[in-house]
Each structure stands twice: as structure tokens, then as C-alpha cells.
Enzyme design. Structure first.
Site, PDB file in Angstrom:
ATOM      1  CE  LYS A 152      -3.240   2.662   2.907  1.00  0.00           C
ATOM      2  NZ  LYS A 152      -4.119   2.694   4.099  1.00  0.00           N
TER       3      LYS A 152
ATOM      4  CG  ASP B  60      -5.440   8.060   4.463  1.00  0.00           C
ATOM      5  OD1 ASP B  60      -6.343   8.692   3.879  1.00  0.00           O
ATOM      6  OD2 ASP B  60      -5.653   7.051   5.183  1.00  0.00           O
TER       7      ASP B  60
ATOM      8  CE  LYS C 165      -6.481   8.831   7.881  1.00  0.00           C
ATOM      9  NZ  LYS C 165      -7.187   7.801   8.655  1.00  0.00           N
TER      10      LYS C 165
ATOM     11  CG  ASP D 214      -1.913   5.303   4.845  1.00  0.00           C
ATOM     12  OD1 ASP D 214      -1.770   4.244   5.478  1.00  0.00           O
ATOM     13  OD2 ASP D 214      -2.999   5.653   4.339  1.00  0.00           O
TER      14      ASP D 214
ATOM     15  CG  ASP E   5      -9.836   7.709   6.531  1.00  0.00           C
ATOM     16  OD1 ASP E   5      -8.765   7.661   5.894  1.00  0.00           O
ATOM     17  OD2 ASP E   5      -9.885   7.912   7.765  1.00  0.00           O
TER      18      ASP E   5
ATOM     19  CD  GLU F  48      -6.656   5.371   2.332  1.00  0.00           C
ATOM     20  OE1 GLU F  48      -7.648   5.514   3.064  1.00  0.00           O
ATOM     21  OE2 GLU F  48      -5.527   5.093   2.767  1.00  0.00           O
TER      22      GLU F  48
ATOM     23  NE  ARG G 134     -10.922  -0.993   3.704  1.00  0.00           N
ATOM     24  CZ  ARG G 134     -11.513  -1.170   4.874  1.00  0.00           C
ATOM     25  NH1 ARG G 134     -12.667  -1.834   4.949  1.00  0.00           N
ATOM     26  NH2 ARG G 134     -10.960  -0.720   5.988  1.00  0.00           N
TER      27      ARG G 134
HETATM   28  N1  BES Z   1      -4.226   4.576   6.822  1.00  0.00           N
HETATM   29  C1  BES Z   1      -5.392   4.391   7.604  1.00  0.00           C
HETATM   30  C2  BES Z   1      -5.197   3.410   8.744  1.00  0.00           C
HETATM   31  C3  BES Z   1      -4.352   3.913   9.881  1.00  0.00           C
HETATM   32  C4  BES Z   1      -4.838   4.851  10.759  1.00  0.00           C
HETATM   33  C5  BES Z   1      -3.097   3.381  10.071  1.00  0.00           C
HETATM   34  C6  BES Z   1      -4.028   5.284  11.815  1.00  0.00           C
HETATM   35  C7  BES Z   1      -2.318   3.789  11.133  1.00  0.00           C
HETATM   36  C8  BES Z   1      -2.771   4.755  11.998  1.00  0.00           C
HETATM   37  C9  BES Z   1      -6.516   3.834   6.717  1.00  0.00           C
HETATM   38  O1  BES Z   1      -6.532   4.309   5.414  1.00  0.00           O
HETATM   39  C10 BES Z   1      -7.794   4.266   7.343  1.00  0.00           C
HETATM   40  O2  BES Z   1      -8.045   5.432   7.395  1.00  0.00           O
HETATM   41  N2  BES Z   1      -8.563   3.295   7.807  1.00  0.00           N
HETATM   42  C11 BES Z   1      -9.798   3.575   8.456  1.00  0.00           C
HETATM   43  C12 BES Z   1     -10.807   2.557   8.004  1.00  0.00           C
HETATM   44  C13 BES Z   1     -12.224   2.892   8.411  1.00  0.00           C
HETATM   45  C14 BES Z   1     -12.711   4.103   7.669  1.00  0.00           C
HETATM   46  C15 BES Z   1     -13.083   1.698   8.096  1.00  0.00           C
HETATM   47  C16 BES Z   1      -9.566   3.491   9.968  1.00  0.00           C
HETATM   48  O3  BES Z   1      -8.794   2.632  10.412  1.00  0.00           O
HETATM   49  O4  BES Z   1     -10.142   4.301  10.688  1.00  0.00           O
HETATM   50 ZN    ZN Z   2      -4.784   4.884   4.636  1.00  0.00          ZN
HETATM   51 MN    MN Z   3      -7.562   6.122   5.207  1.00  0.00          MN
END
Ligand code: BES
Ligand code: ZN
Ligand code: MN
Length: 494
Positions: free
Chosen positions: A264, A269, A276, A287, A346, A348, A350
Site C-alpha cells: 500500500k 492519507d 480525518k 501510509d 478514508d 482507501e 483496500r
Molecule cells: N491509513 C489508515 C489506517 C491507519 C490509521 C493506520 C491510523 C495507522 C494509523 C486507513 O486508510 C484508514 O483510514 N482506515 C480507516 C478505516 C475505516 C474508515 C473503516 C480506519 O482505520 O479508521
Molecule cells: Zn490509509
Molecule cells: Mn484512510
């Protein structure tokens, strides 16, 4: 930094400092006693006068006179059966006691009671990794650079018959350290520098300088032809063009199925329209650490040159809010033909990964491992010590878990049982991109599993392990490069 392996007698080693073990009850080892004789008992006298702790992880240092070697570092090794974790503690306490010293040439003579779990090779590797990680510093953007460490050489003293395997361990550890440092550098670069284009250029320059490497960059127009609507739904909100980067290493026979790594590479992000919160958002420059780990592994392979085929794929894009960004509720179609309702922009990672995972079908891979900072939920589940493994093949999952243990880069398996799949049901499309409350890391992997049916696949969620968050120690860790490289090496052996 030079690393040497020597079987010379202690008296012939020209170092300014020597590192020796303290065994059970504070006893010197055989090499310790030999050295004590060479310096007319000064070492044992010092221990007698001032004491020395033998607990694993402890260290102390004494000066001696009348020798080439003017200083001794004693490392605690008071244990009945040396374990992998003892080895790690001993290596990091050595790295700690070297920091800030003026030692230029260190001799290491750690004659411990090695065994199958904790070998001399393991110790040698961990000493190099701990030393390299202690020396690592990212000061590219500091006007005043950090002073260069004084240490220039480490010589590992061993027995004649151990020289060859130790030399191999040294070469492997140096390649791994180079790879990890590449991964850290890419992760630590700010988002305004490390864009998808920057990652593509890095891949090109690796391929240019290494043997048997080639690179192909798929631009957005190429991805349109492949119907990668999920990937493009992420990159379209950014002025930085998305890139699908394919790095091929051909070290094996042409007919041999490759092992594929997919990283990834979200270079920043923001969350997109599902923006966020502001606090610590800067850390979303990390990210792309999955992508950085792919680059790190490929860099290490360019030094090790194993006889096998490995393909590294990087799904690189920036996730931004914009007038033309994807909106919650948008429906896109993926390269696999399946449609996705984007309920949260968010989620994204996947979306870029699913199209990359479909793309790699064409390589008829022996295995595919994707590496992603995919979910905050993974940090809730496993914290910052352990990466998550999820797989459609338990044998592959086990291989990765075991590789993680051997490499001191541990992971733990989470289930992706069918029962979780219904959390992705959408009223309007084949699936939605979020699974709602509960098991967030698992439902993210369940989403990916719908695109990986044609091969053996595992997913590593490294959200908690890829970087140290906040504070003065903030920075990329270089994980899970050790796990991945160990895994690939085990595949080469077969
Ligand atoms: N890159 C983030 C995941 C992340 C967040 C990694 C904080 C490390 C620290 C990912 O793209 C994301 O935002 N995931 C969301 C998914 C949710 C919207 C289902 C998350 O984990 O909140
Ligand atoms: Zn992300
Ligand atoms: Mn994200």
C-alpha cells in the site's frame, strides 16, 4: 561501516575495545579468561573491585592498560538456556553501550552456549541490525547534520569452522540493514517530497543500478484501460497522478513461479472527503510504509541476489479531499469486474490494493503477500509490537508467523472466517468498502480476500508496527522487512 569475521587468537586482534560475555553467576567465558590472562588479570580485578551485573540486558565497561585493546565491554548473559529474546536483549544492550563513544574498532568475542533457537549466526545478525539501527538518523532536512559515529569496524571473533556461516550471516544482515534503512528513509520523507512519482523514480533507479531487475510503471491512463475504477477513485482527488509500480527481480529460472509482494503506497492519507481529524494527521505520510517495505525488500534482494523470482508491486496514490474527489455513496467498478460502494473515502487502502491484487493474477504467483498500514483497528487489537497476518492459506500464514519469530519481527494471525463477510454487504453494489463496527482489521482483509481467490495470499496489517508514533522518537521502523526477507529466503531454500 565494516564487519569482519576472524578466527585469529585474541592477542592478534587489533581493536581498541573488546566485548565479552558475563555468564552465570558473573563468571567469565573461556575467551574472557583468555583475555584476562593477556591483560595480567586486570579484567577480573576490575570485576572484583567494582562489580559487574550478569543479568541478560545488563552491560558495564572497564578500562585496562598496556594493551592494544584499552577498554572492555561486559554483556550480561546469565541464563540457563539462551533464547532468541536473550539474543535480542544482548544485541541491543551492546548497541546502547556503543552510542556516543569514541570506539573506532570493536572486537566481539561472545562465546555463549548457543543452541538451535539462539545461534551464533542469530547473535551476529542481531548485533549488526542493532548497531545499524542505532546509527540510523534522518537528518536530510536539518541545517546542522548529526555528527558521524566514531565506530568504523566490528570484528566478530569465532572458531575456524564457524567462519564461513558467520560471514554469510554478516552479508545477510548487512543487506537487510540496507533494505530497512531504505524503508525508513522512504517512510520518513515528507508527503510533499515522497509522492507516487517519487516512489516510481526510486523504483526506476533501483532497477537501473541492480542486476536482473526491471521496472514497469502503469500510469492512470493504463489503469483506465484495465478498468481499475477502485484505484482511480482514490487518486482522482489529487493533483499527484497515481502510479502502479511493478518491480521484477529475476534471479531464478524463467519457468519458476514468482513470489509477489504488494505494498500500500498512499503517500498521504487525509481521509479524502471523509476527512480525518487534524491531530497527528502528519503521521499519515507513513501510509506508504507497505510500499516502502516492498522497496526495502527489493533493495536487500539486489545485494543478496538469491536464485528465485520476486515481483514487488506498489499501489501509489495520494488520498485528498477535492471538488473532484470520490464522495461517500459513490459506486465504482474494479478491475475484477466486481462493484464497490464507497461508504467511507478514508477506507482507501483496500481500494487501491484490490485492483493491484487483481493485476498480479497475470504472474501466476507462487504466493502473494500484501503489506499495508490498513486499519487503525489493528493498533487496538495488537498494539505496536505485533503485525497482523490474515490469509486464505493457513500454511502460508504459518510460514510468515515463523519467519517473523526467527527474524525478531513478530506477527500474529487473525481469522478471516466467512462469518465476517456479510459485514460488507451493500444494498446497491457487490460490496461496500467498510464493515461497520467490530473487527475492522478483519473486515478490511475480508474485502481484499474477494480479489485474491486465484492464488495463495496473505495480508500483513502493519498499522501499529511500521512507525513509532509521536514524540522525539517518531520515525519509521523498517518493519516488516526482516519478516518478509526471512520468508523469501525460506522459499529459496526449497
Ligand atoms: N491509513 C489508515 C489506517 C491507519 C490509521 C493506520 C491510523 C495507522 C494509523 C486507513 O486508510 C484508514 O483510514 N482506515 C480507516 C478505516 C475505516 C474508515 C473503516 C480506519 O482505520 O479508521
Ligand atoms: Zn490509509
Ligand atoms: Mn484512510
Amino acid at each position: 561501516m565494516k564487519y569482519k569475521v576472524t578466527a585469529h587468537a585474541l592477542g592478534e586482534i587489533k581493536a581498541d575495545c573488546i566485548c565479552l560475555p558475563l555468564l552465570k553467576k558473573g563468571k567469565l567465558s573461556q575467551l574472557g579468561r583468555e583475555f584476562d590472562t593477556l591483560c595480567d588479570g586486570q579484567l577480573s580485578q576490575n570485576i572484583k573491585d567494582y562489580g559487574a551485573e550478569a543479568k541478560v540486558g545488563a552491560s558495564c565497561a572497564f578500562n585496562i592498560s598496556g594493551q592494544n585493546i584499552k577498554r572492555v565491554i561486559l554483556l550480561g548473559a546469565d541464563t540457563d538456556k539462551l533464547s532468541q529474546s536473550d539474543i535480542n536483549k544482548i544485541a541491543s544492550s551492546l548497541a546502547g553501550s556503543l552510542k556516543g563513544t569514541n570506539i573506532k574498532h570493536l572486537a566481539i568475542a561472545l562465546d555463549l552456549n548457543f543452541n538451535a533457537e539462539a545461534s551464533e549466526e542469530q547473535l551476529t545478525k542481531q548485533v549488526i541490525l542493532a548497531n545499524e539501527s542505532g546509527r540510523y538518523c534522518f537528518d536530510l532536512y536539518k541545517s546542522e547534520k548529526s555528527p558521524k559515529p566514531a565506530l568504523q569496524q566490528i570484528s566478530f571473533k569465532t572458531q575456524k569452522q564457524q567462519q564461513a556461516p558467520l560471514k554469510q550471516a554478516v552479508a545477510f544482515a548487512q543487506a537487510l540493514a540496507t533494505g530497512m534503512s531504505k524503508t525508513k528513509d522512504l517512510g520518513n520523507q515528507p508527503g510533499n517530497v515522497c509522492t507516487p512519482t517519487f516512489l516510481a523514480d526510486e523504483a526506476k533507479s533501483l532497477a537501473k543500478q541492480a542486476d536482473n531487475f526491471s521496472v514497469k510503471i502503469l500510469e492512470e491512463k493504463d489503469m483506465e484501460k484495465l478498468n481499475m475504477g477502485a484505484f482511480l477513485s482514490v487518486s482522482k482527488g489529487s493533483t499527484e497522478p497515481g502510479k502502479l509500480i511493478v518491480i521484477e527481480y529475476k534471479g531464478g529460472a524463467k519457468s519458476e513461479a514468482p513470489h509477489v509482494l504488494v505494498g500500500k503506497g498512499i503517500t498521504f492519507d487525509t481521509g479524502g472527503i471523509s476527512l480525518k481529524p487534524g491531530a497527528q494527521m502528519d503521521e499519515m505520510k507513513y501510509d506508504m510504509c507497505g510500499a516502502a517495505s516492498v522497496m526495502g525488500v527489493m533493495t536487500a534482494l539486489s545485494e543478496i541476489k538469491p536464485k528465485m523470482n520476486v515481483i514487488g508491486v506498489i499501489a501509489a496514490a495520494e488520498n485528498m479531499p477535492a471538488g473532484n474527489a470520490s464522495k461517500p455513496g459513490d459506486i465504482v467498478s474494479t478491475a475484477s469486474g466486481q462493484t464497490v460502494e464507497i461508504l467511507n473515502t478514508d477506507a482507501e487502502g483496500r481500494l487501491v490494493l484490490c485492483d493491484a491484487l487483481t493485476y498480479v493474477e497475470r504472474f501466476k504467483p507462487a504466493s502473494v503477500v500484501d503489506i499495508a498500514t490498513l486499519t487503525g483497528a489493528c493498533i487496538i487489537a495488537l498494539g505496536h509490537c505485533t503485525s497482523a497476518v490474515m490469509s486464505n492459506d493457513d500454511a502460508l500464514a504459518n510460514e510468515l508467523l515463523e519467519a517473523g519469530k526467527r527474524a525478531a519481527d513478530k506477527a500474529w494471525q487473525l481469522p478471516i472466517w466467512d462469518e465476517y463477510q456479510s459485514q460488507l454487504d451493500s444494498p446497491f453494489a457487490d460490496m461496500q468498502n467498510i464493515g461497520g463496527k467490530g473487527a475492522g482489521s478483519i473486515t478490511a482483509a475480508c474485502f481484499l480476500s474477494r480479489f485474491t481467490k486465484k492464488y495463495k495470499w496473505a495480508h500483513l496489517d502493519i498499522a501499529g508496527t511500521a512507525w513509532v508514533s509521536g514524540g522525539k522518537d517518531k520515525g519509521a521502523t523498517g518493519r516488516p522487512v526482516p519478516l518478509l526477507l526471512e520468508y523469501l529466503m525460506s522459499k529459496q531454500a526449497k
